[in-house]
Design an enzyme around this catalytic site. Structure first.
Site, PDB file in Angstrom:
ATOM      1  N   HIS A 101       0.919  -1.188   0.033  1.00 47.44           N
ATOM      2  CA  HIS A 101      -0.080   0.143  -0.012  1.00 47.44           C
ATOM      3  C   HIS A 101       0.904   1.430  -0.022  1.00 47.44           C
ATOM      4  O   HIS A 101       0.599   2.236  -0.811  1.00 47.44           O
ATOM      5  CB  HIS A 101      -0.813   0.001   1.165  1.00 47.44           C
ATOM      6  CG  HIS A 101      -1.908  -1.148   1.341  1.00 47.44           C
ATOM      7  ND1 HIS A 101      -2.167  -1.723   2.391  1.00 47.44           N
ATOM      8  CD2 HIS A 101      -2.742  -1.592   0.410  1.00 47.44           C
ATOM      9  CE1 HIS A 101      -3.179  -2.580   2.290  1.00 47.44           C
ATOM     10  NE2 HIS A 101      -3.587  -2.546   1.169  1.00 47.44           N
ATOM     11  N   SER A 137      -3.293  -7.544   3.147  1.00 45.51           N
ATOM     12  CA  SER A 137      -3.373  -7.437   4.636  1.00 45.51           C
ATOM     13  C   SER A 137      -3.710  -8.824   4.744  1.00 45.51           C
ATOM     14  O   SER A 137      -3.333  -9.033   6.181  1.00 45.51           O
ATOM     15  CB  SER A 137      -4.386  -6.268   5.004  1.00 45.51           C
ATOM     16  OG  SER A 137      -4.015  -5.141   4.358  1.00 45.51           O
ATOM     17  N   LYS A 187     -16.438  -7.064   6.177  1.00 39.87           N
ATOM     18  CA  LYS A 187     -15.254  -7.483   6.697  1.00 39.87           C
ATOM     19  C   LYS A 187     -15.014  -7.162   8.300  1.00 39.87           C
ATOM     20  O   LYS A 187     -16.011  -6.179   8.823  1.00 39.87           O
ATOM     21  CB  LYS A 187     -13.941  -6.742   6.140  1.00 39.87           C
ATOM     22  CG  LYS A 187     -13.703  -7.226   4.875  1.00 39.87           C
ATOM     23  CD  LYS A 187     -12.370  -6.513   4.298  1.00 39.87           C
ATOM     24  CE  LYS A 187     -12.005  -6.972   2.738  1.00 39.87           C
ATOM     25  NZ  LYS A 187     -10.865  -6.096   2.243  1.00 39.87           N
ATOM     26  N   ARG A 232      -2.326  -5.937  -8.406  1.00 44.00           N
ATOM     27  CA  ARG A 232      -1.418  -6.929  -8.140  1.00 44.00           C
ATOM     28  C   ARG A 232      -1.760  -8.036  -9.308  1.00 44.00           C
ATOM     29  O   ARG A 232      -1.445  -7.748 -10.556  1.00 44.00           O
ATOM     30  CB  ARG A 232      -1.695  -7.516  -6.778  1.00 44.00           C
ATOM     31  CG  ARG A 232      -1.428  -6.660  -5.651  1.00 44.00           C
ATOM     32  CD  ARG A 232      -1.885  -7.280  -4.287  1.00 44.00           C
ATOM     33  NE  ARG A 232      -3.272  -6.984  -4.349  1.00 44.00           N
ATOM     34  CZ  ARG A 232      -4.084  -7.030  -3.088  1.00 44.00           C
ATOM     35  NH1 ARG A 232      -3.549  -7.532  -2.027  1.00 44.00           N
ATOM     36  NH2 ARG A 232      -5.374  -6.987  -3.093  1.00 44.00           N
TER      37      ARG A 232
END
Ligand code: ADP
Length: 168
Positions: free
Chosen positions: A17, A128, A41, A90
């Site tokens: 990040h 993460s 989440k 990514r």
């Protein structure tokens, strides 16, 4: 003034990040990193804690502001006078989802475009959730997390482990 928004969960902010933040801050006049509430989440750090951790690691970047919001991203961007969302890409696995979100945001707010910065190769695999998984096994995290936040992260992992063990 070109203002961009970099949204995410940042639970916690990783070196991947931070790399995107540094690169985007070089491109735009101002970058707002916005911690977004994601109802799906169950975060390890509260919204306020995540904002504080990002502020700590971006203290040397004068054109970066860190904020938190539970608004719809398209509305947040409009309110903040921004017409660009920055996202990190990514592997190909990010693409499908990000493409869909970019289209939806553009539909809701036609002035809003999404720009993608490709992840650096050393951060391609980093997320993460992977850091949280590794953290529970006591792996050295210095390649994955900014140095300044590792003690906070380890403390939180220890608290979680204690709660889990206490509950058995
Ligand atoms: P995570 O998948 O790590 O939980 P977030 O929801 O916080 O990520 O992601 C916010 C943004 O940061 C997304 O655009 C995501 O693709 C990007 N991102 C996450 N990890 C990396 C990384 N290692 N390198 C580049 N971009 C990343």
């Amino acid at each position: 003034m070109k203002i961009a928004i970099y949204p995410g969960s940042f639970d916690p902010v990783t070196s991947g990040h931070l790399n995107i933040i540094q690169r985007a801050a070089n491109i735009f006049d101002k970058l707002i990193v916005c911690v977004m509430v994601n109802a799906g989440k169950n975060p390890m750090f509260s919204l306020e804690e995540r904002v504080e951790l990002i502020r700590r690691v971006t203290g040397d970047l004068p054109n970066v502001e860190v904020d938190g919001s539970n608004e719809l991203l398209a509305d947040y961007a409009r309110r903040r006078g921004s017409c660009v969302i920055v996202k990190g890409l990514r592997a190909g696995s990010d693409f499908e989802n990000e493409f869909q979100m970019a289209l939806v945001n553009h539909k809701i707010n036609p002035e809003l475009d999404t720009m993608f910065l490709t992840a650096e190769s050393q951060y391609m695999y980093l997320s993460s959730s992977m850091v949280k998984e590794l953290g529970t096994y006591g792996v050295d995290l210095s390649d994955f997390l900014p140095q300044e936040i590792i003690p906070d992260f380890q403390k939180r992992i220890a608290q979680k482990n204690q709660t889990t063990q206490g509950g058995k």
